[in-house]
Write a protein that holds these residues in place. Structure first.
Motif, PDB file in Angstrom:
ATOM      1  N   LYS A  97       3.604  -0.158   3.597  1.00  0.00           N
ATOM      2  CA  LYS A  97       4.609  -1.307   3.193  1.00  0.00           C
ATOM      3  C   LYS A  97       3.426  -2.228   3.399  1.00  0.00           C
ATOM      4  N   LEU A  98       3.669  -3.314   2.425  1.00  0.00           N
ATOM      5  CA  LEU A  98       2.635  -4.929   2.922  1.00  0.00           C
ATOM      6  C   LEU A  98       2.902  -5.268   3.213  1.00  0.00           C
ATOM      7  N   ASN A  99       4.675  -5.973   3.678  1.00  0.00           N
ATOM      8  CA  ASN A  99       5.349  -7.126   4.620  1.00  0.00           C
ATOM      9  C   ASN A  99       6.200  -6.194   5.355  1.00  0.00           C
ATOM     10  N   ASP A 100       7.407  -6.526   6.139  1.00  0.00           N
ATOM     11  CA  ASP A 100       8.387  -6.362   6.406  1.00  0.00           C
ATOM     12  C   ASP A 100       9.594  -5.997   4.975  1.00  0.00           C
ATOM     13  N   LEU A 101       9.017  -6.835   3.457  1.00  0.00           N
ATOM     14  CA  LEU A 101      10.030  -6.889   2.622  1.00  0.00           C
ATOM     15  C   LEU A 101       9.315  -6.211   1.423  1.00  0.00           C
ATOM     16  N   GLU A 102       7.801  -5.695   1.499  1.00  0.00           N
ATOM     17  CA  GLU A 102       7.733  -5.282   0.326  1.00  0.00           C
ATOM     18  C   GLU A 102       7.131  -4.288   0.865  1.00  0.00           C
ATOM     19  N   ALA A 103       6.769  -3.132  -0.291  1.00  0.00           N
ATOM     20  CA  ALA A 103       6.358  -2.066   0.224  1.00  0.00           C
ATOM     21  C   ALA A 103       6.127  -1.709  -1.513  1.00  0.00           C
ATOM     22  N   SER A 104       4.413  -0.701  -1.376  1.00  0.00           N
ATOM     23  CA  SER A 104       3.261   0.071  -2.509  1.00  0.00           C
ATOM     24  C   SER A 104       4.356   0.975  -3.052  1.00  0.00           C
ATOM     25  N   ASN A 105       3.963   1.295  -5.252  1.00  0.00           N
ATOM     26  CA  ASN A 105       4.828   1.989  -5.566  1.00  0.00           C
ATOM     27  C   ASN A 105       4.035   2.037  -6.631  1.00  0.00           C
ATOM     28  N   ARG A 106       3.721   3.113  -7.577  1.00  0.00           N
ATOM     29  CA  ARG A 106       3.843   3.207  -8.418  1.00  0.00           C
ATOM     30  C   ARG A 106       3.770   3.664  -9.963  1.00  0.00           C
ATOM     31  N   SER A 107       3.545   3.358 -10.980  1.00  0.00           N
ATOM     32  CA  SER A 107       4.424   3.278 -12.194  1.00  0.00           C
ATOM     33  C   SER A 107       4.023   3.371 -13.718  1.00  0.00           C
ATOM     34  N   MET A 108       4.314   4.125 -14.570  1.00  0.00           N
ATOM     35  CA  MET A 108       4.146   5.125 -15.112  1.00  0.00           C
ATOM     36  C   MET A 108       4.978   4.215 -16.575  1.00  0.00           C
ATOM     37  N   SER A 109       4.712   3.824 -17.327  1.00  0.00           N
ATOM     38  CA  SER A 109       5.369   3.058 -18.137  1.00  0.00           C
ATOM     39  C   SER A 109       5.223   4.283 -20.023  1.00  0.00           C
ATOM     40  N   TYR A 110       6.470   4.302 -20.649  1.00  0.00           N
ATOM     41  CA  TYR A 110       6.395   4.230 -21.877  1.00  0.00           C
ATOM     42  C   TYR A 110       5.403   3.617 -22.937  1.00  0.00           C
ATOM     43  N   ASN A 111       4.554   2.895 -23.144  1.00  0.00           N
ATOM     44  CA  ASN A 111       3.950   2.567 -23.640  1.00  0.00           C
ATOM     45  C   ASN A 111       2.593   2.590 -23.173  1.00  0.00           C
ATOM     46  N   SER A 112       2.192   2.556 -21.970  1.00  0.00           N
ATOM     47  CA  SER A 112       0.817   3.134 -21.960  1.00  0.00           C
ATOM     48  C   SER A 112       0.477   3.949 -21.232  1.00  0.00           C
ATOM     49  N   ALA A 113      -0.440   4.906 -21.191  1.00  0.00           N
ATOM     50  CA  ALA A 113      -1.744   5.814 -20.550  1.00  0.00           C
ATOM     51  C   ALA A 113      -1.680   5.991 -18.750  1.00  0.00           C
ATOM     52  N   SER A 114      -1.385   4.317 -18.793  1.00  0.00           N
ATOM     53  CA  SER A 114      -1.746   4.201 -16.965  1.00  0.00           C
ATOM     54  C   SER A 114      -0.212   4.378 -16.157  1.00  0.00           C
ATOM     55  N   VAL A 115      -1.238   4.456 -14.481  1.00  0.00           N
ATOM     56  CA  VAL A 115      -0.956   3.857 -13.565  1.00  0.00           C
ATOM     57  C   VAL A 115      -0.496   3.029 -13.044  1.00  0.00           C
ATOM     58  N   SER A 116       0.757   2.348 -12.372  1.00  0.00           N
ATOM     59  CA  SER A 116       0.066   1.201 -12.421  1.00  0.00           C
ATOM     60  C   SER A 116       0.570   1.227 -10.399  1.00  0.00           C
ATOM     61  N   GLN A 117      -0.335   0.220  -9.097  1.00  0.00           N
ATOM     62  CA  GLN A 117       0.246   0.318  -8.420  1.00  0.00           C
ATOM     63  C   GLN A 117       1.245  -1.210  -8.339  1.00  0.00           C
ATOM     64  N   LEU A 118       2.219  -1.187  -7.658  1.00  0.00           N
ATOM     65  CA  LEU A 118       2.896  -2.672  -7.223  1.00  0.00           C
ATOM     66  C   LEU A 118       3.291  -2.428  -5.986  1.00  0.00           C
ATOM     67  N   MET A 119       3.920  -3.924  -6.102  1.00  0.00           N
ATOM     68  CA  MET A 119       4.374  -4.319  -4.284  1.00  0.00           C
ATOM     69  C   MET A 119       5.880  -4.403  -4.817  1.00  0.00           C
ATOM     70  N   ARG A 120       6.269  -3.976  -4.292  1.00  0.00           N
ATOM     71  CA  ARG A 120       7.946  -4.351  -5.001  1.00  0.00           C
ATOM     72  C   ARG A 120       8.871  -4.384  -3.468  1.00  0.00           C
ATOM     73  N   ASP A 121       9.812  -4.645  -3.152  1.00  0.00           N
ATOM     74  CA  ASP A 121      11.665  -5.045  -2.549  1.00  0.00           C
ATOM     75  C   ASP A 121      11.561  -3.863  -1.772  1.00  0.00           C
ATOM     76  N   GLN A 122      11.317  -3.765  -1.035  1.00  0.00           N
ATOM     77  CA  GLN A 122      12.374  -2.280  -0.225  1.00  0.00           C
ATOM     78  C   GLN A 122      13.334  -1.613  -0.655  1.00  0.00           C
ATOM     79  N   GLN A 123      14.465  -2.431  -0.993  1.00  0.00           N
ATOM     80  CA  GLN A 123      15.286  -2.163  -0.730  1.00  0.00           C
ATOM     81  C   GLN A 123      15.763  -1.857  -2.436  1.00  0.00           C
ATOM     82  N   VAL A 124      14.458  -1.796  -3.369  1.00  0.00           N
ATOM     83  CA  VAL A 124      14.994  -1.328  -4.880  1.00  0.00           C
ATOM     84  C   VAL A 124      14.446   0.242  -4.098  1.00  0.00           C
ATOM     85  N   GLY A 125      15.546   0.771  -5.741  1.00  0.00           N
ATOM     86  CA  GLY A 125      15.513   2.062  -5.777  1.00  0.00           C
ATOM     87  C   GLY A 125      14.412   3.163  -6.713  1.00  0.00           C
ATOM     88  N   PHE A 126      13.064   3.419  -5.960  1.00  0.00           N
ATOM     89  CA  PHE A 126      12.605   4.525  -6.644  1.00  0.00           C
ATOM     90  C   PHE A 126      12.703   6.047  -6.666  1.00  0.00           C
TER      91      PHE A 126
END
Length: 181
Positions: A97-126
């Motif tokens: 987690k980055l802080n009390d609100l955000e945490a790290s995740n990895r994301s993949m997309s239909y239009n890319s071969a990459s893996v992205s590292q993002l920070m998002r709100d901890q309440q979001v469902g992944f």
């Protein structure tokens, strides 16, 4: 299934997360080891994504599923409870987690071969992908009984440390206490 970060965060769940015993939610460094091994973040997503367009929206760029990871585009669940981007994105929590609100995740997309590292709100469902604990992450308890009552040895291979725990031991009717130095 979609999970908020709190189910992946062992620090708020008594040292456990949602993974079975012997497994854990990967941290940022473990995700990085995987993407580096696969040739870098710019192509690793394609090597992990399920092939075809049965689940992924077209064109599903770079999809090869070279290692049987079969990453699927589960989308995410917003803070408002609405599910979004099914078929477009696959997003997985890491245990950092980055802080009390955000945490790290990895994301993949239909239009890319990459893996992205993002920070998002901890309440979001992944999604969550559990990985097996490595030998280096385990403390291995050994219990020996041979002439003494009980001797416990805990070996932590990650730092090559070993601690011995002698409870009050009984030998030949005497109470003996041995301390580890």
């Amino acid at each position: 299934a979609m999970y908020n970060f709190y189910t992946a965060d062992a620090s708020v769940n008594g040292g456990r997360n949602m993974c079975p015993v012997g497994w854990h939610v990967p941290d940022v460094s473990e995700w990085t080891v995987l993407t580096d091994y696969l040739g870098g973040a710019s192509i690793a997503g394609g090597r992990l994504k399920e092939t075809g367009t049965e689940h992924w929206q077209s064109p599903n760029t770079g999809a090869a599923d070279d290692y049987g990871f079969t990453a699927l585009p589960g989308g995410y669940r917003g803070i408002d409870g609405i599910f979004r981007s099914l078929g477009n994105y696959g997003v997985w929590w890491s245990s950092d987690k980055l802080n009390d609100l955000e945490a790290s995740n990895r994301s993949m997309s239909y239009n890319s071969a990459s893996v992205s590292q993002l920070m998002r709100d901890q309440q979001v469902g992944f999604s969550v992908r559990c990985i097996k604990d490595s030998y280096a992450q385990q403390t291995i308890p050994l219990v020996l009984t041979a002439g003494w009552n009980i001797l416990s040895i805990a070996v932590t291979p990650a730092d090559n440390s070993m601690s011995t725990i002698f409870d009050p031991l009984i030998k030949a009717g005497e109470l003996v206490k041995v301390q580890d130095e």
